[in-house]
Design an enzyme around this catalytic site. Structure first.
Site, PDB file in Angstrom:
ATOM      1  N   ASP A  20       0.858  -1.185   0.000  1.00 35.59           N
ATOM      2  CA  ASP A  20       0.000   0.000   0.000  1.00 35.59           C
ATOM      3  C   ASP A  20       0.889   1.228   0.000  1.00 35.59           C
ATOM      4  O   ASP A  20       2.026   1.186   0.496  1.00 35.59           O
ATOM      5  CB  ASP A  20      -0.903   0.000   1.240  1.00 35.59           C
ATOM      6  CG  ASP A  20      -1.942   1.118   1.192  1.00 35.59           C
ATOM      7  OD1 ASP A  20      -2.608   1.262   0.147  1.00 35.59           O
ATOM      8  OD2 ASP A  20      -2.078   1.854   2.182  1.00 35.59           O
ATOM      9  N   GLU A  22       0.627   5.565   0.798  1.00 29.32           N
ATOM     10  CA  GLU A  22      -0.123   6.756   1.207  1.00 29.32           C
ATOM     11  C   GLU A  22       0.471   7.901   0.406  1.00 29.32           C
ATOM     12  O   GLU A  22       1.669   7.898   0.092  1.00 29.32           O
ATOM     13  CB  GLU A  22      -0.015   7.002   2.704  1.00 29.32           C
ATOM     14  CG  GLU A  22      -0.610   5.903   3.568  1.00 29.32           C
ATOM     15  CD  GLU A  22      -2.085   5.623   3.308  1.00 29.32           C
ATOM     16  OE1 GLU A  22      -2.840   6.579   2.998  1.00 29.32           O
ATOM     17  OE2 GLU A  22      -2.485   4.456   3.394  1.00 29.32           O
ATOM     18  N   ASN A  69      -5.044  10.401   6.135  1.00 32.98           N
ATOM     19  CA  ASN A  69      -3.994   9.493   6.605  1.00 32.98           C
ATOM     20  C   ASN A  69      -3.330   9.925   7.909  1.00 32.98           C
ATOM     21  O   ASN A  69      -2.590   9.158   8.501  1.00 32.98           O
ATOM     22  CB  ASN A  69      -2.946   9.236   5.506  1.00 32.98           C
ATOM     23  CG  ASN A  69      -2.234  10.485   5.039  1.00 32.98           C
ATOM     24  OD1 ASN A  69      -1.999  11.414   5.794  1.00 32.98           O
ATOM     25  ND2 ASN A  69      -1.868  10.492   3.761  1.00 32.98           N
ATOM     26  N   HIS A 159      -5.972   3.813   6.871  1.00 28.31           N
ATOM     27  CA  HIS A 159      -5.379   4.861   6.033  1.00 28.31           C
ATOM     28  C   HIS A 159      -3.915   5.150   6.368  1.00 28.31           C
ATOM     29  O   HIS A 159      -3.444   6.277   6.179  1.00 28.31           O
ATOM     30  CB  HIS A 159      -6.225   6.136   6.056  1.00 28.31           C
ATOM     31  CG  HIS A 159      -7.635   5.881   5.665  1.00 28.31           C
ATOM     32  ND1 HIS A 159      -7.983   5.433   4.403  1.00 28.31           N
ATOM     33  CD2 HIS A 159      -8.789   5.963   6.360  1.00 28.31           C
ATOM     34  CE1 HIS A 159      -9.291   5.277   4.352  1.00 28.31           C
ATOM     35  NE2 HIS A 159      -9.804   5.581   5.509  1.00 28.31           N
ATOM     36  N   ASP A 164      -3.321  -0.576   6.331  1.00 30.55           N
ATOM     37  CA  ASP A 164      -4.190  -0.928   5.198  1.00 30.55           C
ATOM     38  C   ASP A 164      -3.722  -2.219   4.553  1.00 30.55           C
ATOM     39  O   ASP A 164      -4.476  -3.026   4.096  1.00 30.55           O
ATOM     40  CB  ASP A 164      -4.219   0.186   4.151  1.00 30.55           C
ATOM     41  CG  ASP A 164      -5.091   1.363   4.607  1.00 30.55           C
ATOM     42  OD1 ASP A 164      -5.711   1.302   5.668  1.00 30.55           O
ATOM     43  OD2 ASP A 164      -5.113   2.360   3.858  1.00 30.55           O
TER      44      ASP A 164
END
Length: 164
Positions: A20, A22, A69, A159, A164
Site C-alpha cells: 500500500d 499513502e 492518513n 489509512h 491498510d
C-alpha cells in the site's frame, strides 16, 4: 484488475507482496507524491519479510490527504526520498503476485515514483482486492475498512500504509 496466476504453481507455494502507499493527494498527474509505503511479503501463507517507511514527498500534503492518513509535515521531516528506498521496496515485489486494494491507484503512484527514480515498474500478476470484493461479497461499500468489518477482521490502523 485481476490477472491469472501461474496455474502450475500451487497457492500454498506462491509468493505474495501485499502493499500500500499513502500519498499527498489523489493524482500523480497533478504532482501528488508518495509519502509512505509498506509491503508484507508472504510465501506459502507465511510472512517472510516486511518493509514500511515514511517517504519525503518533496512537496506538502494536501489538507484532504493529511485529514485522511493523519501524516503530518513533522512526521515526514528527515524521511528518505522514494529514490533512496526504491531498490529495497522493489526487492519485496520481485517475483511475487502483487496484491493491493484499488491496485490501479497504488500502481499508478508507484510507476510515477519509479519513473522519477529511473527504474522500471514491477512486472507480474496483480490481484486487486477492491475488484475482488465487488465481485464476491456484494457489500454496499467496498472500502478496505468496510470489507474487513464484513469479514470480521480487525481493520487495524486505517489509512496508513502498513495498517491498510
Amino acid at each position: 484488475m485481476i490477472y491469472r496466476c501461474d496455474p502450475d504453481q500451487p497457492l500454498t507455494e506462491a509468493s505474495f507482496a501485499v502493499f500500500d502507499v499513502e500519498t499527498t493527494g489523489l493524482s500523480p498527474a497533478y504532482g501528488d507524491r508518495v509519502c509512505e509505503v509498506a509491503c508484507v511479503r508472504l510465501t506459502g501463507g507465511v510472512e517472510v519479510e516486511r518493509f514500511v517507511t515514511l517517504v519525503d514527498p518533496g512537496r506538502p500534503l494536501s489538507p484532504g490527504a493529511a485529514a485522511v492518513n493523519g501524516i503530518t509535515a513533522e512526521m515526514l521531516a528527515g524521511a528518505p526520498p522514494f529514490t533512496a528506498i526504491a531498490h529495497q521496496f522493489l526487492s519485496l515485489l520481485d517475483g511475487a503476485v502483487l496484491v493491493a486494494h484499488n491496485a490501479p491507484f497504488d500502481l499508478g503512484f508507484l510507476a510515477m515514483e519509479l519513473d522519477i527514480a529511473r527504474m522500471p515498474p514491477p512486472e507480474g500478476e496483480v490481484v486487486d482486492t477492491l475488484t475482488l470484493a465487488r465481485r464476491v461479497f456484494g457489500l454496499p461499500r467496498n472500502g478496505l475498512q468496510a470489507v474487513a468489518r464484513a469479514l470480521q477482521i480487525d481493520p487495524g490502523m486505517a489509512h496508513r500504509a502498513l495498517g491498510d
